[in-house]
Motif scaffolding. Structure first.
Motif, PDB file in Angstrom:
ATOM      1  N   LEU A 272       0.830  -1.207   0.000  1.00  0.00           N
ATOM      2  CA  LEU A 272       0.000   0.000   0.000  1.00  0.00           C
ATOM      3  C   LEU A 272       0.862   1.253   0.000  1.00  0.00           C
ATOM      4  O   LEU A 272       0.634   2.183  -0.777  1.00  0.00           O
ATOM      5  CB  LEU A 272      -0.910   0.009   1.237  1.00  0.00           C
ATOM      6  N   ALA A 273       1.861   1.277   0.887  1.00  0.00           N
ATOM      7  CA  ALA A 273       2.734   2.451   0.992  1.00  0.00           C
ATOM      8  C   ALA A 273       3.592   2.605  -0.259  1.00  0.00           C
ATOM      9  O   ALA A 273       3.706   3.702  -0.826  1.00  0.00           O
ATOM     10  CB  ALA A 273       3.617   2.329   2.230  1.00  0.00           C
ATOM     11  N   GLY A 274       4.192   1.514  -0.677  1.00  0.00           N
ATOM     12  CA  GLY A 274       5.103   1.564  -1.819  1.00  0.00           C
ATOM     13  C   GLY A 274       4.424   2.022  -3.095  1.00  0.00           C
ATOM     14  O   GLY A 274       4.971   2.862  -3.841  1.00  0.00           O
ATOM     15  N   GLU A 275       3.251   1.507  -3.354  1.00  0.00           N
ATOM     16  CA  GLU A 275       2.555   1.860  -4.595  1.00  0.00           C
ATOM     17  C   GLU A 275       2.011   3.289  -4.552  1.00  0.00           C
ATOM     18  O   GLU A 275       2.009   3.985  -5.567  1.00  0.00           O
ATOM     19  CB  GLU A 275       1.435   0.855  -4.871  1.00  0.00           C
ATOM     20  N   LYS A 276       1.548   3.739  -3.369  1.00  0.00           N
ATOM     21  CA  LYS A 276       1.055   5.110  -3.242  1.00  0.00           C
ATOM     22  C   LYS A 276       2.152   6.122  -3.548  1.00  0.00           C
ATOM     23  O   LYS A 276       1.913   7.146  -4.215  1.00  0.00           O
ATOM     24  CB  LYS A 276       0.506   5.333  -1.827  1.00  0.00           C
TER      25      LYS A 276
ATOM     26  N   ASP B 165      -6.367   0.661   6.513  1.00  0.00           N
ATOM     27  CA  ASP B 165      -7.522   1.270   5.847  1.00  0.00           C
ATOM     28  C   ASP B 165      -7.108   2.252   4.746  1.00  0.00           C
ATOM     29  O   ASP B 165      -7.909   3.054   4.275  1.00  0.00           O
ATOM     30  CB  ASP B 165      -8.423   1.969   6.867  1.00  0.00           C
ATOM     31  N   GLY B 166      -5.841   2.192   4.357  1.00  0.00           N
ATOM     32  CA  GLY B 166      -5.353   3.049   3.268  1.00  0.00           C
ATOM     33  C   GLY B 166      -4.127   3.826   3.692  1.00  0.00           C
ATOM     34  O   GLY B 166      -3.858   3.970   4.883  1.00  0.00           O
ATOM     35  N   PRO B 167      -3.352   4.327   2.728  1.00  0.00           N
ATOM     36  CA  PRO B 167      -2.100   5.015   3.051  1.00  0.00           C
ATOM     37  C   PRO B 167      -2.326   6.293   3.867  1.00  0.00           C
ATOM     38  O   PRO B 167      -3.229   7.072   3.578  1.00  0.00           O
ATOM     39  CB  PRO B 167      -1.518   5.346   1.667  1.00  0.00           C
ATOM     40  N   GLU B 168      -1.493   6.486   4.881  1.00  0.00           N
ATOM     41  CA  GLU B 168      -1.480   7.725   5.656  1.00  0.00           C
ATOM     42  C   GLU B 168      -0.302   8.560   5.170  1.00  0.00           C
ATOM     43  O   GLU B 168       0.805   8.052   5.009  1.00  0.00           O
ATOM     44  CB  GLU B 168      -1.316   7.415   7.154  1.00  0.00           C
ATOM     45  N   ILE B 169      -0.550   9.843   4.935  1.00  0.00           N
ATOM     46  CA  ILE B 169       0.484  10.766   4.471  1.00  0.00           C
ATOM     47  C   ILE B 169       0.881  11.688   5.617  1.00  0.00           C
ATOM     48  O   ILE B 169       0.029  12.381   6.187  1.00  0.00           O
ATOM     49  CB  ILE B 169       0.012  11.603   3.261  1.00  0.00           C
TER      50      ILE B 169
END
Length: 222
Positions: free
Chosen positions: A6-10, A214-218
């Protein structure tokens, strides 16, 4: 999709056409590089600067054009992993052994993004052993010096021999548990003859992408 993916692709979403991109090393940025490879195949035009032999091999297998760090004046964006990140976006890096090349590339970059899973977020650095890259000549002497300072050093090994970095150096991991004054420690390590680099990346990232369930955090530098 796992948290690292999730992190890598975002993070790959921040890459724009025409950029020179620093490509980090590690299990999370692996997914970034894979995503970049797909984008290149679909027409994205970038130049990559690799931080390790393993990243070079991966990027070449995916058709990502690579250039040497010495061929570019500036890197637009570097995406890399981290072993620990504190609330000030200081980090420990080098668990994969590429800290020297990673720091050279980061210092040449206009913007740095780290991709991590939630376990890498910490209140204070130090639980993860701090890598210190040293020249082989006198490595045992430095090791004994770190022992006398109470820093719990361990010479990194691979297959019953000292681990050797891409640039031919050894790594001494300092098991510190908690680093109370990272700036002071970094300055001290920088002053030691025989130390090539260390894994304290202070003010190292402009933005962190955390692969939450639940999805990437920025997280951006404030």
């Amino acid at each position: 999709m796992n948290q690292k993916q999730l992190a890598g692709e975002k993070a790959a979403d921040y890459i724009e056409d025409g950029m020179t991109v620093g490509l980090g090393t590690g299990s999370t940025v692996f997914y970034t590089i894979q995503k970049v490879g797909e984008a290149v195949e679909n027409g994205l035009r970038i130049k990559g600067v690799s931080t390790s032999a393993s990243t070079t091999k991966l990027a070449e297998s995916l058709g990502i054009p690579l250039v040497s760090i010495d061929e570019v004046d500036q890197i637009d964006l570097t995406i890399d992993g981290a072993d620990e990140v504190d609330p000030k976006l200081n980090g420990i890096k080098g668990g994969g052994g590429a800290l020297l090349f990673e720091k050279v590339v980061a210092n040449a970059s206009s913007k740095v993004i780290w991709v991590v899973d939630p376990a890498k977020k910490v209140e204070s650095l130090g639980k993860f052993p701090l890598p210190v890259e040293v020249i082989p000549f006198g490595a045992q002497r430095l090791f004994r010096y770190f022992e006398k300072q109470g820093l719990s050093p361990v010479i990194r090994n691979k297959e019953n021999a000292p681990y050797v970095t891409d640039s031919g150096h050894y790594i001494i991991d300092l098991h510190l548990e908690k680093i109370r004054e990272p700036e002071q420690l970094a300055a001290w390590l920088d002053s030691l003859t025989g130390v090539v680099e260390h894994g304290l990346f202070l003010n190292g990232a402009d933005l962190i992408v955390v692969g939450e369930a639940d999805g990437p955090e920025i997280i951006e530098k404030y």
